[in-house]
Design an enzyme around this catalytic site. Structure first.
Site, PDB file in Angstrom:
ATOM      1  N   LYS A  13       0.829  -1.215   0.000  1.00  0.00           N
ATOM      2  CA  LYS A  13       0.000   0.000   0.000  1.00  0.00           C
ATOM      3  C   LYS A  13       0.859   1.259   0.000  1.00  0.00           C
ATOM      4  O   LYS A  13       0.501   2.254  -0.618  1.00  0.00           O
ATOM      5  CB  LYS A  13      -0.993   0.002   1.168  1.00  0.00           C
ATOM      6  CG  LYS A  13      -0.356   0.154   2.534  1.00  0.00           C
ATOM      7  CD  LYS A  13      -1.408   0.223   3.630  1.00  0.00           C
ATOM      8  CE  LYS A  13      -0.835  -0.041   5.001  1.00  0.00           C
ATOM      9  NZ  LYS A  13       0.368   0.686   5.412  1.00  0.00           N
TER      10      LYS A  13
ATOM     11  N   ARG B 291      14.522  -4.189  10.041  1.00  0.00           N
ATOM     12  CA  ARG B 291      13.752  -3.342  10.953  1.00  0.00           C
ATOM     13  C   ARG B 291      13.167  -4.227  12.048  1.00  0.00           C
ATOM     14  O   ARG B 291      12.723  -5.340  11.771  1.00  0.00           O
ATOM     15  CB  ARG B 291      12.599  -2.693  10.169  1.00  0.00           C
ATOM     16  CG  ARG B 291      12.661  -1.198  10.103  1.00  0.00           C
ATOM     17  CD  ARG B 291      11.640  -0.638   9.140  1.00  0.00           C
ATOM     18  NE  ARG B 291      10.258  -0.901   9.504  1.00  0.00           N
ATOM     19  CZ  ARG B 291       9.210  -0.570   8.752  1.00  0.00           C
ATOM     20  NH1 ARG B 291       9.390   0.032   7.608  1.00  0.00           N
ATOM     21  NH2 ARG B 291       7.989  -0.845   9.135  1.00  0.00           N
TER      22      ARG B 291
ATOM     23  N   ARG C 118       1.608  -8.218  13.642  1.00  0.00           N
ATOM     24  CA  ARG C 118       1.035  -7.099  12.881  1.00  0.00           C
ATOM     25  C   ARG C 118      -0.129  -7.582  11.998  1.00  0.00           C
ATOM     26  O   ARG C 118      -1.126  -6.886  11.844  1.00  0.00           O
ATOM     27  CB  ARG C 118       2.118  -6.436  12.005  1.00  0.00           C
ATOM     28  CG  ARG C 118       3.118  -5.644  12.828  1.00  0.00           C
ATOM     29  CD  ARG C 118       4.352  -5.299  12.026  1.00  0.00           C
ATOM     30  NE  ARG C 118       4.123  -4.264  11.026  1.00  0.00           N
ATOM     31  CZ  ARG C 118       4.981  -3.982  10.051  1.00  0.00           C
ATOM     32  NH1 ARG C 118       6.108  -4.666   9.930  1.00  0.00           N
ATOM     33  NH2 ARG C 118       4.728  -3.022   9.208  1.00  0.00           N
TER      34      ARG C 118
ATOM     35  N   ARG D 251      -6.798   3.103  11.050  1.00  0.00           N
ATOM     36  CA  ARG D 251      -6.283   1.751  11.313  1.00  0.00           C
ATOM     37  C   ARG D 251      -7.278   0.942  12.155  1.00  0.00           C
ATOM     38  O   ARG D 251      -7.051  -0.217  12.433  1.00  0.00           O
ATOM     39  CB  ARG D 251      -4.987   1.921  12.091  1.00  0.00           C
ATOM     40  CG  ARG D 251      -3.990   0.807  12.024  1.00  0.00           C
ATOM     41  CD  ARG D 251      -3.172   0.863  10.779  1.00  0.00           C
ATOM     42  NE  ARG D 251      -1.944   0.108  10.889  1.00  0.00           N
ATOM     43  CZ  ARG D 251      -0.833   0.445  10.271  1.00  0.00           C
ATOM     44  NH1 ARG D 251      -0.786   1.533   9.531  1.00  0.00           N
ATOM     45  NH2 ARG D 251       0.234  -0.302  10.374  1.00  0.00           N
TER      46      ARG D 251
ATOM     47  N   ARG E  87      12.990  -8.342   4.047  1.00  0.00           N
ATOM     48  CA  ARG E  87      13.375  -6.930   3.843  1.00  0.00           C
ATOM     49  C   ARG E  87      14.615  -6.549   4.634  1.00  0.00           C
ATOM     50  O   ARG E  87      14.779  -6.959   5.782  1.00  0.00           O
ATOM     51  CB  ARG E  87      12.266  -6.034   4.402  1.00  0.00           C
ATOM     52  CG  ARG E  87      11.217  -5.625   3.454  1.00  0.00           C
ATOM     53  CD  ARG E  87      10.429  -4.558   4.168  1.00  0.00           C
ATOM     54  NE  ARG E  87       9.080  -4.449   3.710  1.00  0.00           N
ATOM     55  CZ  ARG E  87       8.109  -3.849   4.404  1.00  0.00           C
ATOM     56  NH1 ARG E  87       8.342  -3.349   5.595  1.00  0.00           N
ATOM     57  NH2 ARG E  87       6.905  -3.765   3.911  1.00  0.00           N
TER      58      ARG E  87
HETATM   59  P1  AMP Z   1       3.116   1.192   8.797  1.00  0.00           P
HETATM   60  O1  AMP Z   1       4.384   1.809   8.295  1.00  0.00           O
HETATM   61  O2  AMP Z   1       1.865   1.847   8.252  1.00  0.00           O
HETATM   62  O3  AMP Z   1       3.081  -0.308   8.682  1.00  0.00           O
HETATM   63  O4  AMP Z   1       3.074   1.525  10.384  1.00  0.00           O
HETATM   64  C1  AMP Z   1       4.111   1.100  11.245  1.00  0.00           C
HETATM   65  C2  AMP Z   1       3.624   1.120  12.682  1.00  0.00           C
HETATM   66  O5  AMP Z   1       3.215   2.454  13.057  1.00  0.00           O
HETATM   67  C3  AMP Z   1       2.394   0.258  12.984  1.00  0.00           C
HETATM   68  O6  AMP Z   1       2.731  -1.098  13.206  1.00  0.00           O
HETATM   69  C4  AMP Z   1       1.863   0.926  14.256  1.00  0.00           C
HETATM   70  O7  AMP Z   1       2.668   0.601  15.378  1.00  0.00           O
HETATM   71  C5  AMP Z   1       2.113   2.403  13.961  1.00  0.00           C
HETATM   72  N1  AMP Z   1       0.963   3.044  13.283  1.00  0.00           N
HETATM   73  C6  AMP Z   1       0.940   3.557  12.021  1.00  0.00           C
HETATM   74  N2  AMP Z   1      -0.267   4.087  11.746  1.00  0.00           N
HETATM   75  C7  AMP Z   1      -1.027   3.907  12.851  1.00  0.00           C
HETATM   76  C8  AMP Z   1      -2.375   4.229  13.181  1.00  0.00           C
HETATM   77  N3  AMP Z   1      -3.182   4.832  12.302  1.00  0.00           N
HETATM   78  N4  AMP Z   1      -2.822   3.894  14.417  1.00  0.00           N
HETATM   79  C9  AMP Z   1      -2.030   3.296  15.313  1.00  0.00           C
HETATM   80  N5  AMP Z   1      -0.750   2.937  15.063  1.00  0.00           N
HETATM   81  C10 AMP Z   1      -0.250   3.243  13.842  1.00  0.00           C
END
Ligand code: AMP
Length: 212
Positions: free
Chosen positions: A13, A156, A167, A88, A123
């Site tokens: 995404k 990471r 996740r 989310r 990754r």
């Molecule tokens: P992403 O890069 O979108 O996969 O986000 C990485 C991490 O950031 C997630 O696993 C959450 O810990 C945190 N995160 C990102 N967006 C949100 C959100 N809208 N609500 C809560 N946690 C978030």
């Protein structure tokens, strides 16, 4: 135009959001990137969210909503934006209309969990220059060494297999319910995230054209 891109971590995404932002000249608002930036700067927010992000858990709604609200208000008069990683959960989806004007479409990128685990756990990132690699799909010329700057590549913390599974569990439990929320509003576009990035992007563009 204001868009939302939805999908499990590793579904692609983020990549599609970057392509769409470039194509429609939208502001790309990635909550994951914003939170990682807070951590890098060792800000108060960064320190508060580090342990949750490392474990793949969601950070508190209020933290993310405050960040997104500020950012949306800063760009609202421009061409529009694409939200990547927000909302989310259902609560965030319900709050969104109170922060911003209407959303035009919600794009869901779908990939099976097994493919996601394979994608994410391979990754590697360069801690020095930020270049990204994949042990199978995009290996560096020399194992675990950055092609760009020569630093040692790392994984990471939240890309480790156990964390990826956590996740994915959180995605299915907390985030997937918002798919129906947007389907009921007739905003949803669903595409498969398996295949060439450009083909997936082209499919999204045709679906958006049909919708408008
Ligand atoms: P992403 O890069 O979108 O996969 O986000 C990485 C991490 O950031 C997630 O696993 C959450 O810990 C945190 N995160 C990102 N967006 C949100 C959100 N809208 N609500 C809560 N946690 C978030």
């Amino acid at each position: 135009m204001n868009l939302i891109v939805l999908g499990a971590p590793g579904a692609g995404k983020g990549t599609q959001a970057i392509y769409l932002a470039r194509h429609f000249k939208l502001d790309h608002i990635s909550t994951g990137d914003m939170l990682r930036d807070e951590m890098k700067r060792e800000s108060k927010i960064g320190k508060q969210v580090q342990h949750l992000m490392d474990k793949g858990r969601l950070v508190p709604d209020k933290t993310v909503i405050d960040l997104v609200t500020k950012r949306i208000h800063a760009v609202e008069k421009a061409n529009g934006y694409i939200l990547d990683g927000f909302p989310r959960n259902l609560y965030q989806a319900e709050v969104l209309p109170t922060i911003t004007k209407s959303i035009d479409a919600v794009i869901q990128v779908v990939v099976d969990d097994e493919v996601i685990v394979e994608r994410i756990s391979g990754r590697q990132v360069c801690p020095k220059c930020g270049a990204t690699f994949h042990t199978f799909y995009h290996p560096p010329l020399k194992e675990s060494v950055c092609d760009v700057c020569g630093a040692s590549l790392v994984q990471r913390e939240d890309d480790k297999t156990a964390t990826v599974l956590e996740r994915l569990k959180i995605y299915h439990e907390m985030t997937e319910p918002i798919v129906d929320f947007y389907k009921r509003q007739n905003l949803l576009i669903t595409v498969s995230g398996v295949g060439e990035v450009q083909d997936i992007f082209d499919e999204i563009i045709s679906a958006l054209k049909e919708k408008r």
